[in-house]
Design a protein around this motif. Structure first.
Motif, PDB file in Angstrom:
ATOM      1  N   GLY A   1       0.597  -1.459   0.136  1.00  0.00           N
ATOM      2  CA  GLY A   1      -0.265  -0.010  -0.218  1.00  0.00           C
ATOM      3  C   GLY A   1       0.395   1.535  -0.113  1.00  0.00           C
ATOM      4  N   ILE A   2       2.438   1.337   0.535  1.00  0.00           N
ATOM      5  CA  ILE A   2       3.234   2.383  -0.123  1.00  0.00           C
ATOM      6  C   ILE A   2       3.715   2.091  -1.189  1.00  0.00           C
ATOM      7  N   ARG A   3       3.739   3.973  -2.001  1.00  0.00           N
ATOM      8  CA  ARG A   3       4.492   3.413  -3.293  1.00  0.00           C
ATOM      9  C   ARG A   3       5.375   4.238  -3.556  1.00  0.00           C
ATOM     10  N   ALA A   4       5.942   4.938  -2.552  1.00  0.00           N
ATOM     11  CA  ALA A   4       7.611   5.553  -2.767  1.00  0.00           C
ATOM     12  C   ALA A   4       7.934   5.851  -1.935  1.00  0.00           C
ATOM     13  N   VAL A   5       9.173   6.188  -1.296  1.00  0.00           N
ATOM     14  CA  VAL A   5      10.495   6.422  -0.297  1.00  0.00           C
ATOM     15  C   VAL A   5      10.480   8.417  -1.266  1.00  0.00           C
ATOM     16  N   GLU A   6      10.786   9.121   0.024  1.00  0.00           N
ATOM     17  CA  GLU A   6      11.735  10.272  -0.646  1.00  0.00           C
ATOM     18  C   GLU A   6      12.041  10.816   0.840  1.00  0.00           C
ATOM     19  N   ALA A   7      12.844  11.681   0.776  1.00  0.00           N
ATOM     20  CA  ALA A   7      13.948  12.393   1.523  1.00  0.00           C
ATOM     21  C   ALA A   7      14.223  13.444   1.299  1.00  0.00           C
ATOM     22  N   PHE A   8      14.510  14.271   1.686  1.00  0.00           N
ATOM     23  CA  PHE A   8      14.904  15.488   1.857  1.00  0.00           C
ATOM     24  C   PHE A   8      16.407  15.039   1.637  1.00  0.00           C
ATOM     25  N   ALA A   9      17.454  15.721   0.303  1.00  0.00           N
ATOM     26  CA  ALA A   9      18.880  15.872   0.443  1.00  0.00           C
ATOM     27  C   ALA A   9      19.561  17.165   0.307  1.00  0.00           C
ATOM     28  N   ALA A  10      20.734  16.544   1.385  1.00  0.00           N
ATOM     29  CA  ALA A  10      21.787  17.498   1.423  1.00  0.00           C
ATOM     30  C   ALA A  10      22.470  18.175   0.089  1.00  0.00           C
ATOM     31  N   ALA A  11      22.745  19.223  -0.165  1.00  0.00           N
ATOM     32  CA  ALA A  11      23.347  19.465  -1.646  1.00  0.00           C
ATOM     33  C   ALA A  11      24.174  20.436  -1.673  1.00  0.00           C
ATOM     34  N   GLY A  12      23.531  21.030  -0.142  1.00  0.00           N
ATOM     35  CA  GLY A  12      24.520  22.857   0.199  1.00  0.00           C
ATOM     36  C   GLY A  12      24.810  23.247   0.800  1.00  0.00           C
ATOM     37  N   PRO A  13      25.161  24.128   1.673  1.00  0.00           N
ATOM     38  CA  PRO A  13      25.712  24.634   3.529  1.00  0.00           C
ATOM     39  C   PRO A  13      24.225  25.218   3.162  1.00  0.00           C
ATOM     40  N   GLY A  14      23.929  24.418   4.733  1.00  0.00           N
ATOM     41  CA  GLY A  14      22.482  24.616   5.258  1.00  0.00           C
ATOM     42  C   GLY A  14      21.211  24.116   5.458  1.00  0.00           C
ATOM     43  N   ALA A  15      22.253  22.560   4.692  1.00  0.00           N
ATOM     44  CA  ALA A  15      20.538  21.976   4.831  1.00  0.00           C
ATOM     45  C   ALA A  15      20.701  21.377   6.166  1.00  0.00           C
ATOM     46  N   PRO A  16      19.805  20.560   6.220  1.00  0.00           N
ATOM     47  CA  PRO A  16      19.365  20.186   7.508  1.00  0.00           C
ATOM     48  C   PRO A  16      19.613  19.271   8.188  1.00  0.00           C
TER      49      PRO A  16
ATOM     50  N   HIS B   1      16.635  21.823  -6.127  1.00  0.00           N
ATOM     51  CA  HIS B   1      16.125  23.428  -5.057  1.00  0.00           C
ATOM     52  C   HIS B   1      18.281  23.105  -4.797  1.00  0.00           C
ATOM     53  N   PRO B   2      18.638  23.730  -5.003  1.00  0.00           N
ATOM     54  CA  PRO B   2      20.216  23.996  -4.708  1.00  0.00           C
ATOM     55  C   PRO B   2      20.609  23.471  -3.456  1.00  0.00           C
ATOM     56  N   VAL B   3      20.343  23.914  -1.925  1.00  0.00           N
ATOM     57  CA  VAL B   3      20.171  23.365  -0.734  1.00  0.00           C
ATOM     58  C   VAL B   3      20.106  21.943  -0.392  1.00  0.00           C
ATOM     59  N   VAL B   4      18.348  22.026  -0.314  1.00  0.00           N
ATOM     60  CA  VAL B   4      17.408  20.694  -0.386  1.00  0.00           C
ATOM     61  C   VAL B   4      16.787  19.940  -0.674  1.00  0.00           C
ATOM     62  N   PRO B   5      17.325  19.487  -2.091  1.00  0.00           N
ATOM     63  CA  PRO B   5      16.063  19.091  -3.184  1.00  0.00           C
ATOM     64  C   PRO B   5      15.924  17.793  -2.343  1.00  0.00           C
ATOM     65  N   ARG B   6      14.589  17.079  -2.928  1.00  0.00           N
ATOM     66  CA  ARG B   6      13.543  16.234  -2.622  1.00  0.00           C
ATOM     67  C   ARG B   6      13.841  14.872  -4.043  1.00  0.00           C
ATOM     68  N   VAL B   7      13.913  14.204  -2.527  1.00  0.00           N
ATOM     69  CA  VAL B   7      14.761  12.824  -3.963  1.00  0.00           C
ATOM     70  C   VAL B   7      13.219  11.695  -4.137  1.00  0.00           C
ATOM     71  N   ARG B   8      13.270  10.641  -4.664  1.00  0.00           N
ATOM     72  CA  ARG B   8      12.308   9.933  -4.746  1.00  0.00           C
ATOM     73  C   ARG B   8      12.465   8.949  -5.040  1.00  0.00           C
ATOM     74  N   MET B   9      12.155   7.453  -4.420  1.00  0.00           N
ATOM     75  CA  MET B   9      12.570   6.230  -5.123  1.00  0.00           C
ATOM     76  C   MET B   9      11.070   5.232  -5.292  1.00  0.00           C
ATOM     77  N   ASP B  10      10.717   4.961  -6.930  1.00  0.00           N
ATOM     78  CA  ASP B  10       9.296   4.251  -6.742  1.00  0.00           C
ATOM     79  C   ASP B  10       9.702   2.485  -6.297  1.00  0.00           C
ATOM     80  N   LEU B  11       8.917   2.350  -5.496  1.00  0.00           N
ATOM     81  CA  LEU B  11       8.729   1.235  -4.826  1.00  0.00           C
ATOM     82  C   LEU B  11       8.689   0.153  -5.493  1.00  0.00           C
ATOM     83  N   ARG B  12       8.131   0.216  -6.604  1.00  0.00           N
ATOM     84  CA  ARG B  12       7.966  -0.622  -8.023  1.00  0.00           C
ATOM     85  C   ARG B  12       9.163  -1.554  -8.315  1.00  0.00           C
TER      86      ARG B  12
END
Length: 223
Positions: free
Chosen positions: A135-150, A170-181
C-alpha cells in the motif's frame, strides 16, 4: 560475527547514544521550529523529545526504522515515517513530501564504517519493510546539496546512487524519490548484502569524540 538488521526500538535508539550518533537527539524532523525552540538545547531534553516522537510513531504507525547491529553494537540506523507524522518537514523549502510516499528522516552510519555499503543496506532494508507492508508507492527524502541543509540527512549523491531520483530540485535541499515498484528485487537481497559485509565491518573501539564526523551529510557519498 553476528550481523542483524533489527527494527528500531526505544532501547536501540538509546544504545545509539553510546556510538555518538547525532540522530539520537536530532529534532529537525520530529518537531516544528516553534516546539524545537521550547525543548531547548540540553541533550537530556532533546533525547526525551526524540523518544516521545519515536514512541508516537510506533503506536500510531508501527515499525519506523531499522538498525544494523554487528556483535550487539549498533553501527548504522535509518528512521522513516508518513509525512503527516513528520512535523519538522514543513519548514523545508521543497516540502511537502508526496502523500503517497513514506519519508526517510534520519539516516546515519558510524564514521569508522562509512564507504562500505552500509548506507545502501539501510535503504534496501527500508524498501523491504515497506514493500512487505504493501500500500505504499514510494520513499522520499530531503537531501543535502549545499551549506544550510537540515541535519541528519545524507548528501544528494548518496541518494542518487541508491536508487532515488530528484523529484523536486533545489540548490540546498532537493527532494528525492524512489518508486517502490522498482525495488521488488531488493526484498530478497538484504540478507545477501549483509553476508557480503563479512570481514569488512567489525566493531572496534569508538574514536574520541573529536575524531568523529558529526553527521552523515557532507563528505560521504557512498556511506
Amino acid at each position: 560475527m553476528a550481523r542483524r538488521i533489527q527494527p528500531l526500538t526505544l532501547d536501540l535508539l538509546e544504545r545509539l547514544q553510546q556510538q555518538d550518533c547525532p540522530c539520537r537527539g536530532c529534532l529537525t524532523w520530529a518537531l516544528d521550529p516553534v516546539h524545537r525552540a521550547r525543548v531547548g538545547a540540553t541533550a537530556e531534553r532533546r533525547e526525551e523529545a526524540k523518544d516521545a516522537w519515536v514512541s508516537e510513531l510506533l503506536r500510531e504507525w508501527g515499525s519506523c526504522g531499522r538498525v544494523l547491529v554487528v556483535d550487539q553494537v549498533p553501527l548504522a540506523a535509518v528512521l522513516y515515517a508518513p509525512p503527516a507524522l513528520v512535523p519538522g518537514a514543513g519548514s523545508v523549502p521543497t516540502a511537502p513530501a508526496s502523500p503517497d510516499a513514506v519519508l526517510v528522516t534520519d539516516i546515519w552510519v558510524h564514521p569508522r564504517h562509512r564507504r562500505r555499503g552500509l548506507g545502501r543496506v539501510l535503504v534496501q532494508a527500508t524498501a523491504r519493510d515497506l514493500v512487505v507492508r504493501g500500500g505504499i508507492r514510494a520513499v522520499e527524502a530531503f537531501a543535502a546539496a549545499g551549506p544550510g541543509a537540515p541535519a541528519c540527512t545524507a548528501p544528494v549523491d548518496f541518494w542518487l546512487r541508491t536508487g532515488f531520483r530528484t523529484h523536486r530540485g533545489h540548490p540546498v535541499v532537493p527532494r528525492v524519490r524512489m518508486d517502490l515498484r522498482s525495488t521488488v528485487s531488493w526484498v530478497e537481497e538484504v540478507e545477501a548484502a549483509l553476508e557480503r559485509l563479512v570481514g569488512v565491518v567489525r566493531p572496534g573501539p569508538v574514536p574520541a569524540p573529536e575524531a568523529l564526523v558529526p553527521a552523515v551529510r557532507g563528505d560521504d557519498g557512498d556511506q
